[in-house]
Scaffold this motif. Structure first.
Motif, PDB file in Angstrom:
ATOM      1  N   ILE A  78       0.849  -1.189   0.000  1.00  0.00           N
ATOM      2  CA  ILE A  78       0.000   0.000   0.000  1.00  0.00           C
ATOM      3  C   ILE A  78       0.885   1.241   0.000  1.00  0.00           C
ATOM      4  O   ILE A  78       1.800   1.356   0.821  1.00  0.00           O
ATOM      5  N   SER A  79       0.615   2.124  -0.912  1.00  0.00           N
ATOM      6  CA  SER A  79       1.412   3.332  -1.052  1.00  0.00           C
ATOM      7  C   SER A  79       1.071   4.309   0.072  1.00  0.00           C
ATOM      8  O   SER A  79      -0.101   4.544   0.369  1.00  0.00           O
ATOM      9  N   SER A  80       2.066   4.896   0.668  1.00  0.00           N
ATOM     10  CA  SER A  80       1.817   5.917   1.697  1.00  0.00           C
ATOM     11  C   SER A  80       1.323   7.203   1.070  1.00  0.00           C
ATOM     12  O   SER A  80       0.696   8.032   1.737  1.00  0.00           O
TER      13      SER A  80
END
Length: 83
Positions: A78-80
């Protein structure tokens, strides 16, 4: 050569011609689909019982079987930035 999407009616035509006993090589030429791809769809159709019997499966039955065997999208980190 760029890949093209194979739709349900192409698969139904493939099943019809396989039921008639046609070979993969002429089918590949006529449908303009690679032999490897046709072999995968032939094996898939055989697994789902679409090659047995004189009747063609409905487009709805083919679509349902395709959706049932579709692989889920890959799950990655999951991309921050997106959260």
């Amino acid at each position: 050569m760029a890949a093209r999407r194979i739709d349900v009616l192409d698969i139904r035509e493939l099943i019809r011609r396989l039921q008639l006993g046609e070979e993969i090589r002429p089918l590949s030429r006529d449908l303009q689909i690679s032999r490897n791809t046709l072999t995968k769809y032939r094996d898939w159709a055989r697994t789902h019982g679409f090659l047995e019997g004189p009747d063609l499966p409905s487009p709805e039955a083919i679509s349902a079987a395709l959706q049932a065997t579709a692989s889920p999208p890959p799950v990655g980190p999951i991309s921050s930035v997106e959260t």
